[in-house]
Design a protein around this motif. Sequence first.
Motif, PDB file in Angstrom:
ATOM      1  N   PRO A 189      -9.242  -0.968  37.221  1.00 43.99           N
ATOM      2  CA  PRO A 189      -8.597  -0.056  36.265  1.00 43.99           C
ATOM      3  C   PRO A 189      -7.634   0.928  36.936  1.00 43.99           C
ATOM      4  CG  PRO A 189     -11.002  -0.008  36.028  1.00 43.99           C
ATOM      5  CD  PRO A 189     -10.712  -0.793  37.258  1.00 43.99           C
ATOM      6  N   LEU A 190      -7.899   1.266  38.197  1.00 43.93           N
ATOM      7  CA  LEU A 190      -7.017   2.198  38.919  1.00 43.93           C
ATOM      8  C   LEU A 190      -5.702   1.511  39.253  1.00 43.93           C
ATOM      9  CD1 LEU A 190      -9.765   3.672  41.243  1.00 43.93           C
ATOM     10  CD2 LEU A 190      -8.662   4.850  39.317  1.00 43.93           C
ATOM     11  N   VAL A 191      -5.816   0.270  39.750  1.00 42.84           N
ATOM     12  CA  VAL A 191      -4.606  -0.494  40.081  1.00 42.84           C
ATOM     13  C   VAL A 191      -3.799  -0.758  38.802  1.00 42.84           C
ATOM     14  CG1 VAL A 191      -3.762  -2.697  41.045  1.00 42.84           C
ATOM     15  CG2 VAL A 191      -5.642  -1.481  42.174  1.00 42.84           C
ATOM     16  N   ALA A 192      -4.506  -0.897  37.668  1.00 43.80           N
ATOM     17  CA  ALA A 192      -3.812  -1.124  36.388  1.00 43.80           C
ATOM     18  C   ALA A 192      -3.285   0.189  35.785  1.00 43.80           C
ATOM     19  CB  ALA A 192      -4.749  -1.821  35.405  1.00 43.80           C
ATOM     20  N   GLY A 218      -4.104  -1.994  46.427  1.00 47.56           N
ATOM     21  CA  GLY A 218      -3.484  -3.096  45.671  1.00 47.56           C
ATOM     22  C   GLY A 218      -2.459  -3.876  46.471  1.00 47.56           C
ATOM     23  N   SER A 219      -1.898  -3.262  47.533  1.00 49.30           N
ATOM     24  CA  SER A 219      -0.914  -3.972  48.358  1.00 49.30           C
ATOM     25  C   SER A 219      -1.163  -3.669  49.834  1.00 49.30           C
ATOM     26  CB  SER A 219       0.513  -3.558  47.974  1.00 49.30           C
ATOM     27  OG  SER A 219       1.422  -3.943  48.996  1.00 49.30           O
ATOM     28  N   LYS A 220      -1.519  -4.716  50.579  1.00 49.76           N
ATOM     29  CA  LYS A 220      -1.783  -4.537  52.021  1.00 49.76           C
ATOM     30  C   LYS A 220      -0.494  -4.135  52.734  1.00 49.76           C
ATOM     31  CE  LYS A 220      -5.970  -6.837  52.230  1.00 49.76           C
ATOM     32  NZ  LYS A 220      -7.202  -6.070  52.293  1.00 49.76           N
ATOM     33  N   ASP A 221       0.639  -4.688  52.254  1.00 50.83           N
ATOM     34  CA  ASP A 221       1.917  -4.357  52.888  1.00 50.83           C
ATOM     35  C   ASP A 221       2.233  -2.877  52.677  1.00 50.83           C
ATOM     36  OD1 ASP A 221       4.467  -4.857  54.121  1.00 50.83           O
ATOM     37  OD2 ASP A 221       5.351  -4.730  52.119  1.00 50.83           O
ATOM     38  N   PHE A 222       2.008  -2.373  51.464  1.00 53.20           N
ATOM     39  CA  PHE A 222       2.227  -0.945  51.194  1.00 53.20           C
ATOM     40  C   PHE A 222       1.339  -0.097  52.109  1.00 53.20           C
ATOM     41  CE2 PHE A 222       0.980   3.001  49.102  1.00 53.20           C
ATOM     42  CZ  PHE A 222       2.206   3.556  48.770  1.00 53.20           C
ATOM     43  N   ALA A 223       0.064  -0.500  52.222  1.00 45.72           N
ATOM     44  CA  ALA A 223      -0.881   0.266  53.048  1.00 45.72           C
ATOM     45  C   ALA A 223      -0.426   0.277  54.511  1.00 45.72           C
ATOM     46  CB  ALA A 223      -2.286  -0.323  52.926  1.00 45.72           C
ATOM     47  N   LYS A 224       0.028  -0.882  55.003  1.00 47.19           N
ATOM     48  CA  LYS A 224       0.461  -0.942  56.406  1.00 47.19           C
ATOM     49  C   LYS A 224       1.720  -0.090  56.611  1.00 47.19           C
ATOM     50  CE  LYS A 224      -1.226  -3.414  59.280  1.00 47.19           C
ATOM     51  NZ  LYS A 224      -2.392  -3.262  60.194  1.00 47.19           N
ATOM     52  N   GLU A 225       2.667  -0.164  55.667  1.00 52.94           N
ATOM     53  CA  GLU A 225       3.888   0.652  55.792  1.00 52.94           C
ATOM     54  C   GLU A 225       3.542   2.132  55.747  1.00 52.94           C
ATOM     55  OE1 GLU A 225       6.920  -0.368  53.031  1.00 52.94           O
ATOM     56  OE2 GLU A 225       7.370  -2.256  54.056  1.00 52.94           O
ATOM     57  N   PHE A 226       2.613   2.481  54.864  1.00 54.26           N
ATOM     58  CA  PHE A 226       2.167   3.876  54.751  1.00 54.26           C
ATOM     59  C   PHE A 226       1.606   4.347  56.095  1.00 54.26           C
ATOM     60  CE2 PHE A 226      -1.194   6.983  53.969  1.00 54.26           C
ATOM     61  CZ  PHE A 226      -0.573   7.899  53.119  1.00 54.26           C
TER      62      PHE A 226
END
Length: 435
Positions: free
Chosen positions: A75-78, A107-115
């Motif tokens: 629900p958080l990702v949505a 929700g996004s591993k790429d977002f997390a890694k960039e962060f």
Amino acid sequence: MNILLLGSGGREHAMACKIAASERCSRLFVAPGNAGTANLIKTKNINLDPLDFSGIHAFVLSHEIQMVVVGPEAPLVAGITDYFASHPALRNVMVIGPTQKGATLEGSKDFAKEFMSRHLIPTAAYQTFTLDTLKEGTQFLHSLKSPYVLKADGLAAGKGVLIIDNVKTAEKELSNMLKGKFGTASSKVVVEQFLQGVELSVFVLTDGKHYHILPTAKDYKRIGEGDTGLNTGGMGSISPVHFADKPFMQKVEERIVIPTIKGLRDEGINYKGFIFIGLMAVTNDQGELDPYVIEYNVRMGDPETESVFPRIKNDVVDLFEHVWRGNLQQTTLDIDPRAAACVMLVADGYPGNYEKGKEIHGIEQVSNSMVFHAGTKLGDKGQVLTNGGRVLCVTSLAESMPSALLHTYQELEKIKWEGLYFRHDIGQDLLRMMI
Ligand code: AMP
Ligand code: GLY
């Protein structure tokens, strides 16, 4: 106040026990809940899907709900938090869980890694590839040493991470993933350096500015003893993790927790809720342990909650209200110093095919330990039936980890159903390290 808790697992039963015990809670509703939450004081299950935002909207208004606690990530990702903020009638409801942008950390591993790159948070070296850059991805694999770690960018029901020894197989799997092995979740793939170490979970409760670091925990993901066989949702957990001592936790706080919360603020991300940081403790050249982030989740862990929440002595509704109001610094965390050990009882066949609807006996005979329900439901006559792969867990608190484990293993023998399975070795790896 009236409170709504979303979810139906052991995590939610453990949270519900603490919420219902609060003097601030008049009534607790759990959507959809399980047999454990159905039998809890002040508490009622309601047949609502946590992703049915308009159904939740109507229920919150008709039942004068003042606080919504979100258990799972979906629900958080949505965007449930944004949904509440964008509807004037719901705006003042205290939603405990980050906005959709914040939930992208999970929700996004790429977002997390960039962060993590942007905020200099220690994590494995990586690059992200799409089908257009498959060739570069293959080259990158050859620049790494075995084993190779491939991660689907999006949510893939916990199955989106592959760890492969052979470079040719890794090349093939990278191509399979980018061509849709996990649907759109793997249209981007993160390829990263393998980190050798011991994993642990650290949980943070934050109002977006201030934070509390909750007790550490370790979960046991594989179905088989000695960490063998298929991955599961988690077969047990212990808290605390003995090697996460003061110097290690100081590194976690300085290198990871503070830059994560500051990073979220600097990027304008409104984050009120839990951050679950999956860590690898890696031994450095001086022989000391350094923490690296393996993943972020935007919720509590399951089954870590079942060993962490029983150790929180605070009124959790009070903590949640301070989270919502942005003044969490006015509270002090009060942690039970005892050790907690949780063992999950699962249905035979899990995480593959398994049967449901088996009658469970003996729960009421468990004394001095807590039983949290995960996949259970009430039958017509009020009997408790299995209703999932992970069915129940037993948690004990004791002065030492060996005695918490002993209690749990003694008590769980009282519970029976046809096809019950559990791991006998929860916590044993850490006990061996402690010797
Ligand atoms: P995740 O879904 O990101 O938690 O990954 C699933 C599991 O894969 C983790 O719990 C780790 O055991 C393992 N894993 C993920 N990334 C790495 C890494 N870079 N090095 C070693 N193990 C990893
Ligand atoms: N125990 C791992 C998780 O909740 O994702």
